[in-house]
Design a protein around this motif. Structure first.
Motif, short mmCIF file in Angstrom:
data_model
loop_
_atom_site.label_atom_id
_atom_site.label_comp_id
_atom_site.label_asym_id
_atom_site.label_seq_id
_atom_site.Cartn_x
_atom_site.Cartn_y
_atom_site.Cartn_z
N PHE A 156 0.82 -1.21 0.00
CA PHE A 156 0.00 0.00 0.00
C PHE A 156 0.86 1.27 0.00
N ASP A 157 2.05 1.21 0.59
CA ASP A 157 2.98 2.34 0.46
C ASP A 157 3.35 2.56 -1.01
N ARG A 158 3.49 1.46 -1.72
CA ARG A 158 3.82 1.54 -3.15
C ARG A 158 2.66 2.16 -3.92
N ARG A 159 1.43 1.76 -3.59
CA ARG A 159 0.26 2.29 -4.31
C ARG A 159 0.16 3.80 -4.14
N TYR A 160 0.36 4.28 -2.93
CA TYR A 160 0.15 5.71 -2.65
C TYR A 160 1.38 6.57 -2.93
N GLY A 161 2.41 5.99 -3.53
CA GLY A 161 3.57 6.76 -3.94
C GLY A 161 4.59 7.02 -2.85
N VAL A 162 4.38 6.42 -1.67
CA VAL A 162 5.31 6.66 -0.56
C VAL A 162 6.69 6.10 -0.89
N LEU A 163 6.74 4.91 -1.47
CA LEU A 163 8.03 4.30 -1.79
C LEU A 163 8.78 5.13 -2.82
N ARG A 164 8.09 5.57 -3.85
CA ARG A 164 8.74 6.35 -4.90
C ARG A 164 9.29 7.66 -4.33
N PHE A 165 8.52 8.28 -3.43
CA PHE A 165 8.97 9.54 -2.84
C PHE A 165 10.21 9.31 -1.97
N LEU A 166 10.15 8.32 -1.07
CA LEU A 166 11.26 8.09 -0.15
C LEU A 166 12.52 7.63 -0.88
N SER A 167 12.33 6.92 -1.99
CA SER A 167 13.51 6.43 -2.72
C SER A 167 14.28 7.54 -3.40
#
Length: 257
Positions: A93-104
């Protein structure tokens, strides 16, 4: 050879990276602890499994006392609950909401994000061991002293294998599919995957498959360590193989958005 002036910024940068990873690990840990659904999977269900196995005859032929056979299996279940199911769902769900992309894209970086998740899994697993292990001791559990060191190593290795598997699922399929896959796998592995019950109790036609699963390797090896004080080289090798294969696959096919 780098001068002292060149080495100082490098050391400061390394310390900054470590600090960011630790902060991310704390953030991930608090997120897991404060999530009611994850607490149910991580603590409530394992406790229910422990009491259910202790006060029935399901494991009466595995050890002298049901608690001695139940506690190692429930500890293995804790690993799957936190490292695979909990971390997989959260990451999906972090991936769905863009959290992973932002933190990376922050100074934390992709590697730092992964290390933070690993820290969270180990911290929550430690808390689970304290709660489950303490409850089991109150119920009369007496683990074999010679196997405690091996059991700790197996728990860490199992956490590595199932974290890699959880990230592989979370990074390659939709969050809804991750939710379904990880929960279904949790039920199946607990029932016939060698976690709560010895792998030799699986149906004969499933035996060759179950013997190669990381769940069976972890559950059977923990029982051997904490009941008899022995170690299973085959179980360790199977867990290592799953860690390497799943880790490589997650690195290769993980999609950040």
């Amino acid at each position: 050879m780098p001068t002292s002036m060149q080495a100082a910024p490098a050391a400061a940068n390394a310390q900054g990276t470590l600090k960011r990873i630790l902060l991310q690990g704390r953030y991930e840990t608090m997120g897991m602890i404060s999530n009611g659904e994850q607490l149910v999977v991580a603590v409530v269900l394992p406790l229910m499994a422990l009491f259910g196995l202790v006060f029935t005859d399901l494991l009466k032929d595995v050890a002298a006392k049901p608690i001695d056979a139940a506690a190692p299996g429930v500890l293995a279940l804790c690993v799957v609950s936190t490292a695979f199911t909990g971390q997989g769902i959260a990451t999906g769900f972090d991936r769905r909401y863009g959290v992973l992309r932002f933190l990376s894209t922050t100074p934390l970086g992709r590697a730092g994000l992964i290390y933070g998740k690993v820290i969270a899994v180990l911290v929550v697993l430690f808390l689970q061991v304290v709660v489950i292990g303490g409850t089991a001791l109150l119920l009369g559990w007496r683990p074999a002293p010679a196997g405690i060191g091996w059991a700790i190593a197996l728990l860490v290795l199992g956490a590595a294998a199932f974290t890699a598997l959880g990230l592989l699922v979370a990074g390659t399929v939709r969050p809804e599919a991750t939710l379904a896959i990880t929960n279904l796998a949790w039920v199946l592995l607990a029932a016939v995957g060698g976690i709560l019950f010895p792998s030799n109790r699986a149906p004969a036609y499933l035996q060759p498959i179950v013997d190669l699963l990381p769940s069976a390797a972890l559950g059977d090896s923990l029982r051997a360590a904490l009941i008899a004080g022995t170690t299973s080289v085959a179980g360790i090798l199977i867990l290592l193989a799953w860690t390497i294969i799943a880790g490589f696959a997650a690195t290769r096919w993980f999609k950040w958005n």
